[in-house]
Write a protein that holds these residues in place. Structure first.
Motif, PDB file in Angstrom:
ATOM      1  N   LYS A  66       0.848  -1.187   0.000  1.00  0.00           N
ATOM      2  CA  LYS A  66       0.000   0.000   0.000  1.00  0.00           C
ATOM      3  C   LYS A  66       0.886   1.239   0.000  1.00  0.00           C
ATOM      4  O   LYS A  66       1.844   1.323   0.749  1.00  0.00           O
ATOM      5  CB  LYS A  66      -0.912   0.006   1.226  1.00  0.00           C
ATOM      6  N   HIS A  95       3.505  -1.270   3.797  1.00  0.00           N
ATOM      7  CA  HIS A  95       3.306   0.119   3.398  1.00  0.00           C
ATOM      8  C   HIS A  95       4.610   0.642   2.819  1.00  0.00           C
ATOM      9  O   HIS A  95       5.677   0.471   3.426  1.00  0.00           O
ATOM     10  CB  HIS A  95       2.892   0.993   4.584  1.00  0.00           C
ATOM     11  N   GLU A 101       0.643   6.418   7.414  1.00  0.00           N
ATOM     12  CA  GLU A 101       0.564   6.452   8.867  1.00  0.00           C
ATOM     13  C   GLU A 101       0.470   7.892   9.372  1.00  0.00           C
ATOM     14  O   GLU A 101      -0.282   8.192  10.291  1.00  0.00           O
ATOM     15  CB  GLU A 101       1.777   5.745   9.481  1.00  0.00           C
ATOM     16  N   ARG A 118     -11.322   5.683   7.781  1.00  0.00           N
ATOM     17  CA  ARG A 118     -11.363   4.641   6.751  1.00  0.00           C
ATOM     18  C   ARG A 118     -11.911   5.196   5.434  1.00  0.00           C
ATOM     19  O   ARG A 118     -11.375   4.941   4.353  1.00  0.00           O
ATOM     20  CB  ARG A 118     -12.243   3.465   7.207  1.00  0.00           C
ATOM     21  N   VAL A 129      -8.481   0.248   4.862  1.00  0.00           N
ATOM     22  CA  VAL A 129      -7.784   0.003   6.120  1.00  0.00           C
ATOM     23  C   VAL A 129      -8.818  -0.391   7.169  1.00  0.00           C
ATOM     24  O   VAL A 129      -9.916   0.147   7.202  1.00  0.00           O
ATOM     25  CB  VAL A 129      -6.980   1.233   6.599  1.00  0.00           C
ATOM     26  N   SER A 130      -8.469  -1.334   8.006  1.00  0.00           N
ATOM     27  CA  SER A 130      -9.381  -1.815   9.038  1.00  0.00           C
ATOM     28  C   SER A 130      -9.244  -0.990  10.310  1.00  0.00           C
ATOM     29  O   SER A 130      -8.270  -0.248  10.493  1.00  0.00           O
ATOM     30  CB  SER A 130      -9.090  -3.276   9.343  1.00  0.00           C
ATOM     31  N   THR A 133      -6.040  -1.869  11.942  1.00  0.00           N
ATOM     32  CA  THR A 133      -4.868  -1.182  11.391  1.00  0.00           C
ATOM     33  C   THR A 133      -4.756   0.231  11.944  1.00  0.00           C
ATOM     34  O   THR A 133      -3.680   0.676  12.345  1.00  0.00           O
ATOM     35  CB  THR A 133      -4.944  -1.141   9.863  1.00  0.00           C
TER      36      THR A 133
END
Length: 401
Positions: A66, A95, A101, A118, A129-130, A133
């Motif tokens: 990602k 990532h 982030e 999200r 993204v969960s 995460t």
């Protein structure tokens, strides 16, 4: 078969057609994939050149990575000996950079809900993204928070404000209300500094003794003036740790508490008379106005007058200073401004699953609030001069006058 290369002509046409540069199916995603794989191949070749043992390339392993430009399949090169450790995209790294982030933490620091985070990441980057995460990313603030809460502090703070804000936190299957006590200090340079956040179910002398002992252990040896909102047990606790500290009860809190006991029909008239007390030019004028307030309203509201009488020593401490010093200490507005920032972050949260989930959010909010604390407070040089006179000798080692 040669590897596909980035098609510049096709990218230009896609750009003309209005296709996005980044995000899902972004124009730049194939280019980023190509550049990353080329860089990793160069890393492998350098590794093989420096490898004294017989070693060679051994194909590649695909994985989904990602990036801010979107998700793509990255072919990670391998060596026969299995000694190659890529650095550009390390093993198990999913990532490409920490940009995502930073974006997640930035949104979190604004009080954005996990659901909205999200949605935002999906819309901008085309990446799902969960909650897990997001939680793992924001948990990276916790070591920073711990280090911040343990950091060494200045030896002396001329003014410190203390106030509390309450939140519901889940414990043993039920939500209980806990207080977060915020301690905001003013340095000798006149700049605000949040000294600590302390979580507690109960306030009282024992709790405040723990808080003040922590400040003392972290290097705070002297506080000139402590501004509080009538916190239970605080005067006794500060007397034991900082016996020379002057206490100033917040006038605004005292007024609010007083009005709770005054009938609504009388509040306007009562406030007009009360204003003559706390806005008086001198201590003598204030005491005369308090006597007049007692004469007029004491029989009707004895609890209110008694409260002002009992706390008068700490309510009236600010009268010894000129206006520009009084403005800084007669209210806890400085720390309440921090709490307003906190409330913006937490207004959509009914409760928190644990203490860390609350503290990491407040820490993120504190970082944002403190970005504006780059200049001294208004009239600080004059205030510092006054304090050096009233607290003779205690500032001598810290300022040049």
């Amino acid at each position: 078969m040669s590897k596909p290369t980035f098609d510049m002509d096709a990218a230009i046409e896609a750009l003309k057609a209005g296709k996005g540069l980044t995000g899902k199916d972004g124009i730049l995603t194939p280019l980023i994939k190509q550049l990353t794989e080329a860089a990793m191949q160069a890393e492998l070749e350098q590794h093989l050149e420096n490898d004294e043992d017989s070693n060679r390339k051994n194909g590649s392993t695909p994985k989904i990575v990602k990036s801010a430009a979107g998700s793509f399949e990255l072919n990670t090169p391998r060596d026969r000996a299995g000694t190659f450790e890529p650095q550009i995209v390390k093993k198990h790294q999913t990532h490409l950079t920490d940009e995502l982030e930073r974006k997640i933490i930035g949104l979190f620091a604004l009080g954005t809900s996990y659901q909205d985070i999200r949605s935002h990441i999906e819309e901008i980057y085309g990446i799902n993204v969960s909650n897990g995460t997001i939680n793992a990313v924001t948990d990276k603030l916790l070591p920073e928070l711990h280090a911040w809460r343990e950091r060494e502090l200045e030896r002396i703070y001329p003014i410190v404000w203390l106030d509390a804000i309450h939140y519901k936190i889940k414990e043993n299957g039920r939500f209980i209300t806990k207080a977060v006590y915020t301690i905001l200090g003013l340095t000798v340079e006149g700049k605000k500094e949040l000294l600590g956040l302390y979580l507690s179910e109960h306030e009282g002398a024992h709790h405040w003794l723990t808080v003040l002992t922590d400040l003392h252990n972290r290097g705070v040896k002297d506080i000139l003036i402590a501004c509080v909102d009538g916190l239970k047990g605080f005067p006794e606790a500060i007397e034991s740790i900082y016996p020379k500290t002057e206490l100033q009860h917040c006038i605004i809190h005292q007024i609010r508490n007083s009005l709770k006991y005054v009938a609504s029909k009388n509040q306007k008239a009562f406030m007009a008379d009360l204003k003559c007390v706390y806005k008086a030019a001198t201590l003598n004028a204030a005491e005369t106005a308090l006597d007049e307030l007692d004469t007029k309203w004491g029989e009707k509201y004895p609890v209110v007058i008694k409260s002002w009488r009992n706390k008068w020593q700490t309510l009236s401490a600010y009268f010894k200073y000129p206006d520009y010093v009084r403005t800084a200490i007669y209210t806890t507005n400085a720390v309440e401004a921090v709490h307003r920032q906190f409330r913006k972050l937490t207004k959509t949260k009914g409760g928190f699953p644990n203490e860390n989930s609350l503290l990491k959010l407040l820490y993120a909010g504190m970082l944002q609030a403190s970005e504006r604390w780059t200049h001294p407070v208004q009239n600080w040089n004059l205030t510092l001069s006054q304090l050096s006179i009233h607290f003779a000798g205690r500032l001598d080692d810290h300022i040049d006058l």
